[in-house]
Design an enzyme around this catalytic site. Structure first.
Site, short mmCIF file in Angstrom:
data_model
loop_
_atom_site.label_atom_id
_atom_site.label_comp_id
_atom_site.label_asym_id
_atom_site.label_seq_id
_atom_site.Cartn_x
_atom_site.Cartn_y
_atom_site.Cartn_z
N GLY A 71 -2.87 -0.85 -2.59
CA GLY A 71 -3.71 0.22 -2.08
C GLY A 71 -3.00 1.55 -2.21
O GLY A 71 -1.77 1.61 -2.39
N HIS A 109 0.17 5.49 -3.88
CA HIS A 109 -0.03 6.89 -3.52
C HIS A 109 0.25 7.77 -4.74
O HIS A 109 1.21 7.53 -5.46
CB HIS A 109 0.91 7.27 -2.37
CG HIS A 109 0.59 8.59 -1.74
ND1 HIS A 109 0.86 9.79 -2.36
CD2 HIS A 109 0.02 8.90 -0.54
CE1 HIS A 109 0.48 10.78 -1.58
NE2 HIS A 109 -0.04 10.27 -0.47
N ILE A 165 0.84 -1.20 0.00
CA ILE A 165 0.00 0.00 0.00
C ILE A 165 0.87 1.25 0.00
O ILE A 165 2.01 1.23 0.46
CB ILE A 165 -0.97 -0.01 1.22
CG1 ILE A 165 -1.98 1.13 1.15
CG2 ILE A 165 -0.21 -0.01 2.53
CD1 ILE A 165 -3.11 1.01 2.17
N CYS A 166 0.32 2.33 -0.56
CA CYS A 166 0.93 3.65 -0.54
C CYS A 166 2.18 3.69 -1.42
O CYS A 166 2.11 3.44 -2.62
CB CYS A 166 1.23 4.06 0.89
SG CYS A 166 1.66 5.81 1.10
N ALA A 167 3.34 3.99 -0.86
CA ALA A 167 4.58 4.03 -1.65
C ALA A 167 5.21 2.67 -1.82
O ALA A 167 6.11 2.50 -2.64
CB ALA A 167 5.58 4.98 -0.98
#
Length: 399
Positions: free
Chosen positions: A164, A137, A115-117
């Site tokens: 995500g 992200h 998720i994210c980075a």
């Protein structure tokens, strides 16, 4: 003949210096609610480099891991899920031992996620997203290698890979992981009592509005914790308030600074509650669910109320801590499920049936774990203004 019980699903969640706390805590919490055996592994960074298990992630949050990543090298998992964060995602991407584990997971057709980075800076860096549709992200989407199809979405499932986009979608991401492991019915079963919703943004119902006052340029906020506190609520609130530059003190009501949450996450508090209360005055005190109404905490809350300073609670703490001690008298409040709603009848409080977050004068309440981020951003708005709340919400990808 009775069928033998299904084997417990084993999940690995690595953390490191600079991991985003919400993106780690929410999947850990939700997966444990589903019955998974989740190992939180220190993957280098901070004290974990010395074989210790205390990892300082983003916003000064200290989490005690269950093991080091080296301890997990030979184990098999049903899922490996990587949180993001800066520089946490890059630190995970640079961890050779973790890369080996995830590569083995991919080669055997196992489920893995980020998720994210972390999708571009870890999975993408290792070549484990080639030919896959994935999200990340927005600030890191351009870091995807050429072989990845970037998708503008909060959560993407492509085969055995789940990705995500950031902190606010961490709940949706976690429930997608539960669905992959256990099926949609299980994910829905967990989401319902937490009052999960997927719409971005936040609102709160306000009665008897007053201007919350701060004693300095940075509001001082106390978040007391005890064994059994709802870690997802606690971490989400700490994260959002510190993003907004509030001076947050996490205080343990136990004999030591380490607190074990309801779903087994171990958090190292900043101070003991007695010391924090003796040394400082607070512009806001927030009680998470699972926090017992201990005498010293109640005394502190009553002092806060007598001084007309803001205080609040989320989930079961509204009915189990505030209400029994008259701290909601004459107030409207949001409460969690029906099992605690009846408690508001005797202490002078009035339950808001539909509102997820309620502010009545100097008191803020919220209904359940799934409303924690809305609750936190609403508290930022009351303490620091709408612009500060908007900036915090944008950082969380909550708008």
């Amino acid at each position: 003949m009775v069928s033998p019980p299904a084997p417990v699903k084993k999940v690995l969640v690595p953390i490191t210096a600079g991991t985003e706390p919400v993106e780690a805590c929410v999947p850990i919490d939700v997966l444990r609610r589903a019955g998974a055996d989740v190992t939180v592994a220190a993957a280098g960074g901070g004290d974990a480099d010395d074989g210790l298990l205390v990892v300082e992630v983003m916003y000064g949050v200290k989490i005690v891991a269950d093991a080091t990543i080296a301890d997990c090298a030979d184990a098999s998992y049903d899922l490996v899920a990587l949180p993001g964060g800066v520089p946490g995602a890059a630190n995970l991407g640079g961890c050779a031992a973790l890369e080996s584990i995830v590569r083995r997971q991919a080669l055997r057709g196992g489920l893995y996620a980020a998720i994210c980075a972390a999708p571009p800076l870890a999975l993408g860096r290792w070549g484990l997203l080639n030919g896959v549709k994935a999200t990340a992200h927005p600030a890191f989407v351009e870091e995807f290698p050429a072989g990845v199809t970037a998708v503008d979405a909060t959560v993407v499932v492509d085969g055995k890979v789940v990705t995500g986009s950031g902190p606010a979608p961490a709940m949706e991401f976690a429930l997608a992981l539960v669905e992959q492991l256990y099926g949609k019915d299980k994910a829905d079963q967990i989401a319902k009592p937490m009052l999960v919703r997927y719409e971005p943004g936040y609102t709160f119902k306000e009665h008897n509005p007053v201007q919350w006052q701060c004693s300095g340029t940075r509001p001082k906020v106390l978040i007391p914790l005890a064994n059994g506190s709802e870690e997802m609520e606690s971490i989400t609130i700490i994260d959002a308030l510190r993003r907004a530059n509030a001076d947050v003190v996490v205080a343990s009501a136990e004999d030591g600074v380490e607190v074990v949450g309801r779903y087994g996450m171990r958090i190292v508090a900043d101070a003991l509650l007695d010391a924090a209360a003796a040394d400082q005055q607070f512009d806001l005190i927030i009680v998470p669910g699972g926090m017992p109404g201990a005498e010293k905490l109640v005394a502190l809350l009553k002092k806060q109320a007598a001084a007309n300073k803001p205080y609040g609670a989320i989930g079961a703490a509204t009915a189990q801590v505030l209400e029994p001690h008259g701290l909601l008298k004459g107030k409207k409040a949001a409460t969690c499920a029906s099992m605690v709603a009846g408690l508001l009848a005797d202490g002078g409080g009035e339950r808001e049936e539909d509102s997820r977050v309620v502010v009545d004068g100097n008191v803020i309440t919220s209904r359940s774990t799934g409303t924690a981020m809305e609750f936190a951003v609403a508290a930022v708005e009351k303490l620091m203004g709408r612009e500060a709340a908007r900036e915090a919400a944008e950082g969380l990808l909550f708008v």
